[in-house]
Motif scaffolding. Structure first.
Motif, PDB file in Angstrom:
ATOM      1  N   ASP A  35       9.938  32.035  46.097  1.00 44.54           N
ATOM      2  CA  ASP A  35      10.064  33.385  46.679  1.00 44.54           C
ATOM      3  C   ASP A  35      10.968  34.326  45.902  1.00 44.54           C
ATOM      4  OD1 ASP A  35      12.640  32.554  49.268  1.00 44.54           O
ATOM      5  OD2 ASP A  35      12.810  32.614  47.258  1.00 44.54           O
ATOM      6  N   TYR A  58      -5.070  37.812  46.102  1.00 42.13           N
ATOM      7  CA  TYR A  58      -4.103  37.216  47.098  1.00 42.13           C
ATOM      8  C   TYR A  58      -2.657  37.228  46.241  1.00 42.13           C
ATOM      9  CZ  TYR A  58      -1.542  34.173  50.231  1.00 42.13           C
ATOM     10  OH  TYR A  58      -0.753  33.461  50.999  1.00 42.13           O
ATOM     11  N   ALA A  62       0.758  38.599  46.624  1.00 41.07           N
ATOM     12  CA  ALA A  62       1.952  37.770  46.794  1.00 41.07           C
ATOM     13  C   ALA A  62       3.259  38.117  45.692  1.00 41.07           C
ATOM     14  CB  ALA A  62       1.623  36.205  47.029  1.00 41.07           C
ATOM     15  N   LEU A 255       3.583  34.901  53.367  1.00 41.61           N
ATOM     16  CA  LEU A 255       2.352  34.389  52.855  1.00 41.61           C
ATOM     17  C   LEU A 255       1.272  34.647  53.716  1.00 41.61           C
ATOM     18  CD1 LEU A 255       3.153  31.603  50.114  1.00 41.61           C
ATOM     19  CD2 LEU A 255       2.549  34.104  49.868  1.00 41.61           C
ATOM     20  N   ILE A 258       0.770  38.284  54.347  1.00 43.63           N
ATOM     21  CA  ILE A 258       0.266  38.950  53.095  1.00 43.63           C
ATOM     22  C   ILE A 258      -1.252  38.794  53.234  1.00 43.63           C
ATOM     23  CG2 ILE A 258      -0.040  38.703  50.601  1.00 43.63           C
ATOM     24  CD1 ILE A 258       2.748  38.063  50.601  1.00 43.63           C
TER      25      ILE A 258
END
Length: 303
Positions: A35, A58, A62, A255, A258
């Motif tokens: 992160d 994706y 992220a 996540l 997202i």
């Protein structure tokens, strides 16, 4: 709440030939893995079908939020849950709640949903017949052999008038539940990825959404399918799953967010699904309650 005998199902679940490269993981389960706090370890997410372009979209989405994601591909459904259990993955995203419940009960594990993605219809396809009514009496239809999708496939065949299930069938239905004297077709089971290749040899086949495009088909080619909008379909919502210790991991929750809110990702998923995905943002508590119900029913039916 016990599960209705008329439960419908969705995608997304079979022995694996081999794990693909890149499956090794730190297995840390850290709350800040990959992160924006500066931890460089990627969050490893196991999927079936990593070649779908939306996974790259994706990963980029992220990364824009400071989270490094590594998508780990599997060729079938049997291995992502054991890999998650063993710490080779941080999350997986390939299954519905029924499939996860059956894994947890049979393996004695406690993997848990952390967010919903979508429900997908399960379709019956044929290269020989354009209509279910044209399928001859006594011909053979192939369905996936994993427990949850086998039962779901039988329910689709029943709704299409091809088989009759004793007592109306359930999400635990097996071939033994087919009333052969009242059924129009014979049913054979195959590993899910093989049902598309069986089409030249059978009258029709139930094909999981993951394998429809690879078979050169589209969802519009289905001659029958179940109804993902049925209110009883909650256990067939596809999910992100994590180890129980990571149930409240904020990075993993991000996540999920997202995935659920990035339009380019949703557009890619919809394209990959042939326009069949029904996206959901079901509350996590509801997903976990459904999992508990299905696990209880699964255990009561002998796991």
């Amino acid at each position: 709440m016990s599960i209705s005998k008329k439960f419908l199902a969705a995608t997304v679940a079979l022995p694996l030939i081999a794990l693909l490269a890149g499956c090794a993981s730190s297995g840390s389960g850290s709350t800040d893995a990959g992160d924006s706090t500066g931890n460089s370890d990627p969050v490893k997410i196991g999927v079936v079908g990593a070649s779908d372009p939306y996974w790259e979209t994706y990963k980029k989405a992220a990364a824009e939020e400071g989270i490094t994601v590594d998508i780990v591909d599997f060729t079938d459904y049997a291995q992502p849950n054991p890999a998650l259990t063993e710490g080779e993955l941080d999350l997986n995203q390939f299954q519905h709640i029924v499939y996860l419940a059956q894994y947890n009960v049979s393996a004695g594990e406690d993997l848990t949903p952390i967010g919903a993605t979508a429900i997908y219809p399960l379709g019956l396809y044929s290269t020989k017949y354009d209509d279910v009514a044209d399928i001859p009496e006594g011909s053979t239809v192939a369905i996936p052999n994993d427990e949850s999708n086998l039962a779901r496939g039988l329910l689709v065949l029943q709704s299409a008038g091809l088989v009759e299930l004793k007592d109306g069938g359930s999400i635990f239905a097996t071939l033994d539940d087919i009333d052969e004297s009242a059924s129009k077709v014979k049913v054979t089971t195959l590993e899910a990825s093989l049902t598309p290749t069986s089409l030249p040899d059978v009258a029709a086949a139930i094909i999981n959404n993951d394998f429809v495009e690879d078979a050169g088909l589209t969802a519009a080619d289905a001659i029958a399918q179940d109804d993902p909008s049925d209110p009883n379909a909650l256990p067939y919502v596809n999910i992100f799953a994590a180890r129980a210790d990571d149930a409240d991991n904020p990075t993993y929750a991000k996540l999920v967010e997202i995935y659920q809110t990035t339009q380019a990702v949703l557009d890619g998923v919809q394209e990959a699904s042939g326009g069949t995905a029904v996206f959901l943002t079901t509350p996590v508590d509801d997903l976990r309650a459904s999992l508990a119900d299905v696990e209880a029913d699964t255990a009561a039916h002998g796991g």
